[in-house]
Design an enzyme around this catalytic site. Structure first.
Site, mmCIF file in Angstrom:
data_model
loop_
_atom_site.group_PDB
_atom_site.id
_atom_site.type_symbol
_atom_site.label_atom_id
_atom_site.label_comp_id
_atom_site.label_asym_id
_atom_site.label_seq_id
_atom_site.Cartn_x
_atom_site.Cartn_y
_atom_site.Cartn_z
ATOM 1 N N ARG A 81 0.843 -1.194 0.000
ATOM 2 C CA ARG A 81 0.000 0.000 0.000
ATOM 3 C C ARG A 81 0.880 1.246 0.000
ATOM 4 O O ARG A 81 1.722 1.408 0.892
ATOM 5 C CB ARG A 81 -0.911 -0.008 1.236
ATOM 6 C CG ARG A 81 -1.721 1.258 1.360
ATOM 7 C CD ARG A 81 -2.667 1.270 2.556
ATOM 8 N NE ARG A 81 -3.300 2.559 2.593
ATOM 9 C CZ ARG A 81 -3.375 3.363 3.654
ATOM 10 N NH1 ARG A 81 -2.891 2.974 4.829
ATOM 11 N NH2 ARG A 81 -3.949 4.537 3.569
ATOM 12 N N HIS A 125 -3.246 10.884 0.889
ATOM 13 C CA HIS A 125 -2.702 10.682 2.235
ATOM 14 C C HIS A 125 -2.081 12.004 2.677
ATOM 15 O O HIS A 125 -0.893 12.103 2.960
ATOM 16 C CB HIS A 125 -1.690 9.532 2.232
ATOM 17 C CG HIS A 125 -1.425 8.935 3.582
ATOM 18 N ND1 HIS A 125 -1.575 7.590 3.854
ATOM 19 C CD2 HIS A 125 -1.010 9.491 4.738
ATOM 20 C CE1 HIS A 125 -1.255 7.344 5.114
ATOM 21 N NE2 HIS A 125 -0.903 8.487 5.685
ATOM 22 N N GLU A 170 -7.802 8.327 6.422
ATOM 23 C CA GLU A 170 -8.063 8.946 7.725
ATOM 24 C C GLU A 170 -8.601 10.378 7.620
ATOM 25 O O GLU A 170 -7.936 11.339 8.028
ATOM 26 C CB GLU A 170 -6.794 8.934 8.590
ATOM 27 C CG GLU A 170 -6.253 7.544 8.859
ATOM 28 C CD GLU A 170 -5.050 7.541 9.802
ATOM 29 O OE1 GLU A 170 -4.643 8.624 10.261
ATOM 30 O OE2 GLU A 170 -4.526 6.454 10.087
ATOM 31 N N ASN A 300 -7.607 1.666 9.791
ATOM 32 C CA ASN A 300 -6.325 1.847 10.458
ATOM 33 C C ASN A 300 -6.572 1.740 11.948
ATOM 34 O O ASN A 300 -7.362 2.502 12.512
ATOM 35 C CB ASN A 300 -5.717 3.211 10.134
ATOM 36 C CG ASN A 300 -5.279 3.321 8.683
ATOM 37 O OD1 ASN A 300 -5.335 2.339 7.941
ATOM 38 N ND2 ASN A 300 -4.852 4.501 8.279
ATOM 39 N N TYR A 302 -4.767 1.357 15.790
ATOM 40 C CA TYR A 302 -3.563 1.437 16.609
ATOM 41 C C TYR A 302 -3.842 1.189 18.085
ATOM 42 O O TYR A 302 -3.009 0.665 18.802
ATOM 43 C CB TYR A 302 -2.902 2.812 16.450
ATOM 44 C CG TYR A 302 -2.253 2.974 15.095
ATOM 45 C CD1 TYR A 302 -0.940 2.587 14.888
ATOM 46 C CD2 TYR A 302 -2.967 3.471 14.006
ATOM 47 C CE1 TYR A 302 -0.337 2.698 13.645
ATOM 48 C CE2 TYR A 302 -2.376 3.582 12.757
ATOM 49 C CZ TYR A 302 -1.062 3.199 12.577
ATOM 50 O OH TYR A 302 -0.472 3.294 11.346
ATOM 51 N N GLU A 360 -3.679 -0.245 8.081
ATOM 52 C CA GLU A 360 -2.524 0.121 8.915
ATOM 53 C C GLU A 360 -2.709 -0.479 10.296
ATOM 54 O O GLU A 360 -3.827 -0.468 10.840
ATOM 55 C CB GLU A 360 -2.399 1.645 9.107
ATOM 56 C CG GLU A 360 -1.924 2.401 7.900
ATOM 57 C CD GLU A 360 -1.827 3.908 8.162
ATOM 58 O OE1 GLU A 360 -1.614 4.324 9.326
ATOM 59 O OE2 GLU A 360 -1.985 4.659 7.190
#
Ligand code: IFM
Length: 457
Positions: A81, A125, A170, A300, A302, A360
Site C-alpha cells: 500500500r 494521504h 483517515e 487503520n 492502533y 494500517e
C-alpha cells in the site's frame, strides 16, 4: 483472549502487506515538475514539526525505488500500500498531468507487479497541492471537485494495472488535526472549518469512487478510516453515554455517511453551529454521494479509547483517559489488541461491509541499533503478534477481514513528530539512508513464509 496467530486461520488469498505514504518516504519535493503540498509548506514553517524536521529527503524513496521494491519483496508480502502525491501529478492541483510524476508511479506499479506484489494505491494521504489550499483547501467544496478530477486522472492512467484504490486516508486526522487542533497541515484551529473540511473529504471520497468506477472498470475501491473502539472508564450511565459521544465523534461521523446513513444526529446536535448542516454545506444528493457503495472498508487501527464523562469539556463533554496498569507505545497509545477483535466484530455487526482490510496497524518505540548492527524491537514484535492474533480471533468469529498491512515498511517522517517516532519493520538511518530489517521485520517475514507454506502457495 488474544493469541499468537495461526496462519491457517486466515482466509485464502488474504492480502498480506506493508504500507507507506508519499510525503512520509519520498523526499524529492520539487523534482521532475512536482508542485508544493501543504505538508511542504507546513513542515517548513518554524515551530510546526518537532526538531524542524521536513520531508525534503525523508527515506529518499523517490531515488531508491528499485532497491526499496526489492526490500518489500524480501519480506514475502503479496501486497503493498502506497500513496500518490497529488502535486507530483498535478503540480497546481488541477490541469493536465505532469508526465514525469506519473512515470514514477507507473514504474512503481510495474516494479511491484513484476515482483508478484499487488499494488494498493491510496489517492489522498494528506499532501494536498498548496495551490488548492490557497484557494480554500478542504473547507471549500471546490477541493472535493478537484479531487474527483484527480482521481479520474489516476484511475485512467494506472487502472489498467492497479486494481485496488483507497480514496482518502483517515479523514478524521486531515479534518480535525489539520483544521481544529492545528498540529497537522494546514495548521488551522477552527472547529467549524474542520467540519467543513470533513464534509468535503467525504464528498471527495464519493466523487473519487465514481471516478474509479468510470475509469478503472473492475477495480475495487474503498476508504480508509482510523477507528478506535471505545470503552467506558466505569460502568456508570454517564461514562457509557460519554463513550457513545466519543464514538460518534471519532468513528460514526465517518462510518455512518460512508455506509449511506448520513451524519449521526447526536453529534450534529452537539456541534450546533459548527455542523456542516448549520453551515449550509450539505447539498441535495450529498448523503447518496458520500454513501456510494464501495467494495471494502479500510481500517487503520492502533489503539482503543477509554472514556469518562467530563461535563463542560469540549463539545463532547468527555475525556479519554489512560488506564493504569496498561502497556503503552512510544506515542503513549495504549496497547489494546482485544479492541481490534471487538472493533472488527462490531463493524461487521453494525455496518456489514463486503470486506474489511486492516490498511494500517503498528507501533512506535524508541529503537536502538546494537553494536552488532541489529535492532531488537521485542515490544513491536509482540505488538504485531498479539494484533494478528486478535485479528485471527475476529475472523474465526465471522468478521470478513480480507487483508492486513503493517504500518510501516520503514521508519519515516511521522508528521508533527518528524523523525523522532519510528514505526518501521525496517530501521532507517536518516544520515546514511541505510536500511536494516528489525527483529519485528524478521518475525513478520518468517510468519508470512509459514503462512505461504501452510496454504501451499
Ligand atoms: O504515520 C501515520 C500514518 O500516516 C497514518 N496513520 C497513523 C500513522 C502513525 O501515526
Amino acid at each position: 483472549m488474544t493469541s499468537t496467530p495461526d496462519p491457517l486461520h486466515f482466509p485464502p488469498r488474504f492480502a498480506w502487506g506493508v504500507a507507506t505514504a508519499s510525503y512520509q518516504i519520498e523526499g524529492a519535493p520539487a523534482e521532475d515538475g512536482k508542485g508544493p503540498s501543504i505538508w511542504d509548506t507546513f513542515s517548513h514553517t518554524p515551530g510546526q514539526v518537532r526538531g524542524g524536521d521536513t520531508g525534503d529527503v525523508a527515506c529518499d524513496h523517490y531515488h531508491r525505488l528499485e532497491a526499496d521494491l526489492d526490500l518489500i519483496q524480501s519480506l514475502g508480502v503479496n501486497a503493498y500500500r502506497f500513496s500518490v502525491a497529488w502535486p507530483r501529478l498535478q503540480p497546481a492541483g488541477r490541469g493536465p498531468v505532469n508526465q514525469q510524476g506519473l512515470d514514477f508511479y507507473s514504474r512503481m506499479v510495474d516494479g511491484l507487479l513484476t515482483r508478484g506484489i499487488t499494488p494498493w494505491l491510496t489517492l489522498y494521504h494528506w499532501d494536498l497541492p498548496q495551490a488548492l489550499q490557497d484557494q480554500g483547501g478542504w473547507p471549500s467544496r471546490d477541493t472535493a471537485l478537484a479531487f474527483g478530477e484527480y482521481a479520474a486522472l489516476v484511475a485512467g492512467a494506472l487502472g489498467d494495472r492497479v486494481k485496488h484504490f483507497i480514496t482518502v486516508n483517515e479523514p478524521w486526522v486531515a479534518a480535525f488535526l489539520g483544521h481544529a487542533v492545528g498540529i497537522h497541515a494546514p495548521g488551522h484551529t477552527d472547529l467549524a472549518e474542520s467540519y467543513a473540511a470533513a464534509h468535503h473529504l467525504l464528498v471527495g471520497h464519493g466523487l473519487a469512487v465514481q471516478a474509479v468506477r468510470a475509469h478503472a472498470p473492475g477495480a475495487q475501491v474503498g476508504i480508509t478510516l482510523n477507528l478506535y473502539e471505545g470503552y467506558p472508564a466505569t460502568d456508570t450511565p454517564e461514562d457509557r453515554a460519554a463513550t457513545r459521544r466519543q464514538d460518534g465523534f471519532q468513528n460514526r461521523w465517518y462510518l455512518d455517511p460512508v455506509f449511506g446513513r448520513g451524519y449521526p444526529q447526536d453529534i450534529v446536535e452537539l456541534l450546533g453551529d459548527a455542523s456542516p448542516q448549520a453551515q449550509g454545506l450539505v447539498l441535495p444528493g450529498d448523503v447518496e454521494l458520500m454513501g456510494v457503495p464501495t467494495d471494502f472498508l479500510g481500517v487503520n487501527m492502533y489503539s482503543r479509547s477509554v472514556v469518562e464523562d467530563a461535563p463542560g469539556e469540549g463539545f463532547l463533554h468527555s475525556r479519554a483517559i489512560q488506564p493504569q496498569g496498561s502497556e503503552y507505545t512510544g506515542f503513549g497509545w495504549e496497547v489494546a489488541p482485544q479492541s481490534l477483535t471487538d472493533l472488527m466484530l462490531r463493524l461487521q455487526r453494525e455496518y456489514d461491509p463486503p470486506a474489511i482490510y486492516i490498511t494500517e496497524n503498528g507501533a512506535t518505540y524508541p529503537d536502538t541499533v546494537n553494536e552488532d548492527g541489529t535492532v531488537q524491537d521485542a515490544d513491536r514484535t509482540r505488538y504485531f503478534q498479539t494484533h494478528l492474533g486478535a485479528l485471527e480471533d475476529a475472523i474465526t468469529q465471522g468478521a470478513k477481514v480480507r487483508g492486513y498491512f503493517a504500518w510501516s515498511l520503514m521508519d519515516n517522517f511521522e508528521w508533527a513528530e518528524g523523525y523522532d517516532k519510528r514505526f518501521g519493520l525496517v530501521y532507517v538511518d536518516f544520515g546514511t539512508q541505510a536500511r536494516t530489517l528489525k527483529q519485528s521485520g524478521r518475525w513478520y517475514r518468517d510468519f508470512l513464509a509459514r503462512t505461504r507454506k501452510a496454504v501451499g502457495a
